[in-house]
Scaffold this active site. Structure first.
Site, PDB file in Angstrom:
ATOM      1  N   ASN A  26       0.752  -1.297   0.007  1.00  0.00           N
ATOM      2  CA  ASN A  26      -0.129   0.097  -0.098  1.00  0.00           C
ATOM      3  C   ASN A  26       0.878   1.174  -0.143  1.00  0.00           C
ATOM      4  OD1 ASN A  26      -1.926   2.250   0.461  1.00  0.00           O
ATOM      5  ND2 ASN A  26      -2.434   1.546   2.638  1.00  0.00           N
ATOM      6  N   TRP A  27       1.072   1.828  -1.179  1.00  0.00           N
ATOM      7  CA  TRP A  27       1.859   3.040  -1.310  1.00  0.00           C
ATOM      8  C   TRP A  27       1.298   4.200  -0.690  1.00  0.00           C
ATOM      9  CZ3 TRP A  27       4.107   2.147  -7.101  1.00  0.00           C
ATOM     10  CH2 TRP A  27       4.972   0.994  -6.973  1.00  0.00           C
ATOM     11  N   LYS A  28      -0.039   4.276  -0.497  1.00  0.00           N
ATOM     12  CA  LYS A  28      -0.718   5.596  -0.132  1.00  0.00           C
ATOM     13  C   LYS A  28      -0.330   6.818  -1.055  1.00  0.00           C
ATOM     14  CE  LYS A  28      -0.357   3.841   4.492  1.00  0.00           C
ATOM     15  NZ  LYS A  28      -0.097   3.712   5.939  1.00  0.00           N
ATOM     16  N   HIS A  42      -9.757   1.845   4.341  1.00  0.00           N
ATOM     17  CA  HIS A  42      -8.462   1.728   4.966  1.00  0.00           C
ATOM     18  C   HIS A  42      -8.692   2.967   6.282  1.00  0.00           C
ATOM     19  CE1 HIS A  42      -4.372   3.181   6.110  1.00  0.00           C
ATOM     20  NE2 HIS A  42      -3.991   2.003   5.415  1.00  0.00           N
ATOM     21  N   GLU A  52      -6.916   5.539   7.050  1.00  0.00           N
ATOM     22  CA  GLU A  52      -6.681   6.724   6.888  1.00  0.00           C
ATOM     23  C   GLU A  52      -7.913   7.514   6.104  1.00  0.00           C
ATOM     24  OE1 GLU A  52      -2.803   5.964   4.980  1.00  0.00           O
ATOM     25  OE2 GLU A  52      -2.206   5.689   6.929  1.00  0.00           O
ATOM     26  N   GLU A  71      -6.231  -4.055  10.612  1.00  0.00           N
ATOM     27  CA  GLU A  71      -5.050  -3.139  10.729  1.00  0.00           C
ATOM     28  C   GLU A  71      -5.318  -2.356  11.858  1.00  0.00           C
ATOM     29  OE1 GLU A  71      -2.789  -2.391   6.827  1.00  0.00           O
ATOM     30  OE2 GLU A  71      -4.360  -0.979   6.827  1.00  0.00           O
ATOM     31  N   GLY A 114       1.998   2.781  10.771  1.00  0.00           N
ATOM     32  CA  GLY A 114       2.922   3.855  10.318  1.00  0.00           C
ATOM     33  C   GLY A 114       3.649   4.460  11.938  1.00  0.00           C
ATOM     34  N   SER A 143       2.877  -1.564  10.419  1.00  0.00           N
ATOM     35  CA  SER A 143       4.395  -1.914  10.714  1.00  0.00           C
ATOM     36  C   SER A 143       4.815  -3.013  10.597  1.00  0.00           C
ATOM     37  CB  SER A 143       4.577  -1.454  12.152  1.00  0.00           C
ATOM     38  OG  SER A 143       4.242   0.017  12.393  1.00  0.00           O
ATOM     39  N   GLY A 171       2.615  -0.942   4.611  1.00  0.00           N
ATOM     40  CA  GLY A 171       2.870   0.403   4.211  1.00  0.00           C
ATOM     41  C   GLY A 171       4.284   0.837   3.923  1.00  0.00           C
ATOM     42  N   GLY A 172       4.718   1.485   5.065  1.00  0.00           N
ATOM     43  CA  GLY A 172       6.053   1.945   5.085  1.00  0.00           C
ATOM     44  C   GLY A 172       7.029   1.202   4.036  1.00  0.00           C
TER      45      GLY A 172
HETATM   46  P1  PGA Z   1       2.444   0.609   7.698  1.00  0.00           P
HETATM   47  O1  PGA Z   1       1.035   0.769   7.198  1.00  0.00           O
HETATM   48  O2  PGA Z   1       3.047  -0.608   7.163  1.00  0.00           O
HETATM   49  O3  PGA Z   1       3.322   1.849   7.259  1.00  0.00           O
HETATM   50  O4  PGA Z   1       2.204   0.649   9.053  1.00  0.00           O
HETATM   51  C1  PGA Z   1       0.118  -0.180   6.864  1.00  0.00           C
HETATM   52  C2  PGA Z   1      -0.912   0.410   5.984  1.00  0.00           C
HETATM   53  O5  PGA Z   1      -1.369   1.438   6.311  1.00  0.00           O
HETATM   54  O6  PGA Z   1      -1.597  -0.275   5.218  1.00  0.00           O
END
Ligand code: PGA
Length: 250
Positions: free
Chosen positions: A11-13, A96, A98, A168, A174, A212, A233-234
């Protein structure tokens, strides 16, 4: 119990331009050529086409990060399922945290989006998860059950196995603070129980953990009986790190 193919999604956001996305795919493909896992990349809308074209002929699949439930209409700034399908996009991340927290995505909207994705043959990757406050208050299961029941309200039991669910926990996204294996297993097993109670083929549903995930903790999380993959994500922004997570999945 059916074998569930491991599922690892990047997930590159709101990261990576088209040029950066192209560079990533070129670096990733040779590193994951031997994987048996389902590998899915979720770029921004603008980089979808580039990623779809670069991965042609490989097993890598491509997902959008959101969509509108309607096929077309006066919804400025939105993108619909048929528009994604036209690009050969195969999946879509929905709900998601966010989007729920920063863009006011509601369970009512998700109750329309999930079946709209299924109707268009897009695989929904439905995200659920509790806040830190809910976990501390002992409400994790209440929150997960409420989200699942609401977001899947319009999905026939026979279609449930086409949905991928990502657990999640918001406090782990994050933050560098990963759920413990016990917390991840417990929540994913609970999610499977809720799906089973809805009458779906819950043993066939892939349930991912997200929050994470990194090369150092991926193997331990992916070995858990009810964790079938990861939404990353990250650590998905670096081709080497993401390839290491894919490798941990087998
Ligand atoms: P993260 O994000 O791996 O940076 O914690 C995961 C996500 O939001 O899908």
């Amino acid at each position: 119990m059916p074998d569930r193919t491991p599922y690892i999604a990047a997930n590159w956001k709101m990261h990576k331009t088209v040029a950066e996305a192209a560079e990533f795919v070129d670096a990733l493909l040779p590193r994951i050529a031997a994987t048996q896992a389902d590998v899915v990349i979720c770029p921004s809308f603008l980089a979808l086409h580039e990623v779809v074209e670069r991965r042609r002929g490989t097993a890598v699949r491509v997902a959008a990060q959101n969509m509108h439930a309607e096929q077309s209409g006066a919804f400025t700034g939105e993108v619909s399922a048929p528009m994604l399908v036209e690009l050969d996009v195969e999946a879509v991340v929905l709900g998601h945290s966010e989007r729920r927290q920063l863009f006011a995505e509601t369970d009512e909207a998700l109750a329309l989006k999930v079946p709209a994705a299924l109707a268009a043959d897009l695989e929904p990757i439905l995200c659920v998860g509790e806040t830190e406050q809910a976990r501390d208050g002992g409400e994790t299961e209440t929150v997960l059950e409420r989200q699942l029941q609401a977001d899947l309200a319009n999905v026939e039991p026979g279609d449930l196995e086409k949905v991928v669910v990502a657990y999640e926990p918001i406090w782990a996204i994050g933050t560098g603070r990963t759920a413990t294996p016990e917390q991840a297993q417990e929540a994913c097993a609970f999610i499977r129980d809720v799906l089973r109670a809805r009458g779906g083929a819950a043993d066939a549903v892939r349930i991912l953990y997200g929050g994470s995930v990194k090369p150092a903790n991926a193997a331990e999380l992916l070995a858990l009986p009810d964790v079938d993959g990861a939404l990353v994500g990250g650590a998905s922004l670096d081709a080497g790190d993401f390839a290491a997570i894919v490798e941990a999945a087998g």
